[in-house]
Motif scaffolding. Structure first.
Motif, short mmCIF file in Angstrom:
data_model
loop_
_atom_site.label_atom_id
_atom_site.label_comp_id
_atom_site.label_asym_id
_atom_site.label_seq_id
_atom_site.Cartn_x
_atom_site.Cartn_y
_atom_site.Cartn_z
N ALA A 144 32.05 51.35 45.16
CA ALA A 144 31.49 50.48 44.12
C ALA A 144 31.13 49.14 44.73
CB ALA A 144 32.48 50.30 42.98
N ILE A 145 30.27 48.37 44.03
CA ILE A 145 29.85 47.07 44.56
C ILE A 145 30.42 45.91 43.77
CG2 ILE A 145 27.72 48.01 45.56
CD1 ILE A 145 26.21 46.88 43.13
N SER A 146 30.97 46.18 42.57
CA SER A 146 31.58 45.09 41.80
C SER A 146 32.75 45.63 41.00
CB SER A 146 30.57 44.43 40.87
OG SER A 146 30.17 45.33 39.84
N PHE A 147 33.73 44.72 40.76
CA PHE A 147 34.94 45.08 40.03
C PHE A 147 35.28 43.97 39.05
CE2 PHE A 147 35.04 46.87 44.26
CZ PHE A 147 35.35 48.20 44.04
N SER A 148 35.82 44.34 37.90
CA SER A 148 36.23 43.35 36.91
C SER A 148 37.52 43.85 36.25
CB SER A 148 35.15 43.14 35.85
OG SER A 148 35.58 42.23 34.85
N TRP A 149 38.62 43.09 36.49
CA TRP A 149 39.92 43.46 35.92
C TRP A 149 40.16 42.66 34.64
CZ3 TRP A 149 43.22 47.11 38.05
CH2 TRP A 149 42.91 47.56 39.34
N SER A 150 40.76 43.34 33.66
CA SER A 150 41.07 42.69 32.38
C SER A 150 42.41 43.21 31.87
CB SER A 150 39.96 42.97 31.37
OG SER A 150 40.26 42.39 30.12
N PRO A 151 43.27 42.30 31.34
CA PRO A 151 43.09 40.85 31.24
C PRO A 151 43.23 40.18 32.61
CG PRO A 151 45.29 41.47 30.53
CD PRO A 151 44.57 42.75 30.78
N ALA A 152 42.68 39.00 32.73
CA ALA A 152 42.74 38.28 34.00
C ALA A 152 44.07 37.57 34.19
CB ALA A 152 41.59 37.26 34.07
N ALA A 153 44.85 37.43 33.09
CA ALA A 153 46.13 36.71 33.17
C ALA A 153 47.07 37.43 34.12
CB ALA A 153 46.76 36.60 31.79
N GLY A 154 47.67 36.67 35.00
CA GLY A 154 48.64 37.22 35.94
C GLY A 154 48.00 37.76 37.21
N LEU A 155 46.68 37.67 37.35
CA LEU A 155 45.99 38.16 38.54
C LEU A 155 45.52 36.99 39.40
CD1 LEU A 155 43.74 40.96 36.98
CD2 LEU A 155 46.02 41.20 37.99
N ASN A 156 45.59 37.16 40.72
CA ASN A 156 45.11 36.07 41.59
C ASN A 156 43.58 36.04 41.66
OD1 ASN A 156 44.94 38.49 43.08
ND2 ASN A 156 45.05 37.38 45.03
N ASP A 157 42.91 37.18 41.42
CA ASP A 157 41.44 37.21 41.38
C ASP A 157 41.04 38.49 40.63
OD1 ASP A 157 38.70 37.32 41.72
OD2 ASP A 157 38.77 36.68 43.82
#
Length: 297
Positions: free
Chosen positions: A210-223
């Motif tokens: 894959a070329i892009s990633f989006s994690w949700s929720p962002a809370a508690g993640l460094n990026d």
């Protein structure tokens, strides 16, 4: 055959009488040679020449052009698998030394130029059309993911990346196969994790590139926009990652990070003795959680 010897007459005087004898000459029939019927085969196919042997006969096979696949030149029924059209001659010799010959031509048909088409990348829950060429009839497998496995160009709807193989037959009934690989864009994450409050865990994505990633929720993640962020949640959290490939295909996967609510607990039993008090400690906390006893002085 009857032979008669006449007497010799000298000066009118008969010197003897005629002698008659018989000579019998037997003419044996020539042995029968049968190389079999002319035939056509496909490249790499094996065929058997000749007929069953006759007692007392010997056999000698030759070929033009020379064929090294001739299994046994002295057999009445040798096997051959020529690479090109070849003429075979058998010489049959009987016990009296009589000989005869026969020939057979084996035509070699080339295999079809089987082509299953190009590999392809598709999105999950979509279809693609396969396209095979090179023959007259087609049979694809696995058929469960095709609308018609006997078409040259069926519609494929795989539920995961898989290899499709086509068996192609031409007008000479010669067969060849080819395959095509269909990549379905799908991702998955690491297994769910159980951690203690304040601990961290690294998330990750596996599967097709894959070329892009989006994690949700962002809370508690460094990026939240990288493939493998570090997670330090304050409470049990299910993270969802959305990945996109170079063709615009999108897929999602989840991972749950559970914060353990277990606390250490134990029972004590005191038993006084002459040399002091014996104390027995019994763990009463969750048995699925590892424990470490620490006794001070």
């Amino acid at each position: 055959l009857t032979l008669t010897a006449q007497p010799l007459t000298v000066n009118g005087v008969n010197c003897g009488s005629a002698v008659v004898d018989t000579l019998i000459i037997s003419i044996n029939p020539a042995p029968t040679a049968d190389a079999g019927d002319n035939r056509a085969i496909c490249l790499n196919e094996v065929t058997t020449l000749g007929v069953a042997s006759t007692p007392g006969y010997s056999y000698d096979w030759t070929s033009v052009p020379f064929d090294s696949s001739l299994s046994d030149p002295s057999s009445s029924e040798p096997n051959v698998s020529p690479l090109v059209t070849t003429e075979y001659t058998v010489t049959v010799t009987d016990g009296a030394g009589g000989t005869s010959q026969d020939t057979v031509i084996v035509i070699v048909n080339s295999l079809p130029n089987a082509d299953a088409g190009f590999n392809a990348n598709i999105c999950e829950n979509t279809s693609t059309q396969l396209n095979a060429t090179g023959g007259d009839t087609y049979l694809w497998s696995p058929s469960a993911f095709l609308d018609d496995d006997t078409l040259a160009d069926p519609i494929a709807s795989p539920d995961t990346s898989m290899l499709f193989t086509v068996v192609i037959t031409d007008s000479n009934n010669c067969v060849a196969t080819d395959s095509v690989y269909i990549v379905v864009f799908m991702i998955h994450t690491v297994d769910d994790e159980l951690i203690c409050l304040g601990d961290s865990v690294q998330l990750n994505v596996f599967g097709e590139p894959a070329i892009s990633f989006s994690w949700s929720p962002a809370a508690g993640l460094n990026d939240p926009n990288i493939i493998n962020p570090m997670a330090i949640p304050n409470s049990t959290t299910t993270y969802t990652v959305t990945a996109t490939d170079s063709q615009g295909c999108i897929d999602e996967a989840d991972i749950t990070i559970e914060i353990s609510s277990d606390v250490a607990s134990f029972d004590t039993f005191f038993e006084p003795g002459c040399e002091g008090v014996v104390v027995e400690f019994t763990n009463t906390s969750n048995p699925d959680v590892d424990i470490l006893w620490n006794f001070s002085d």
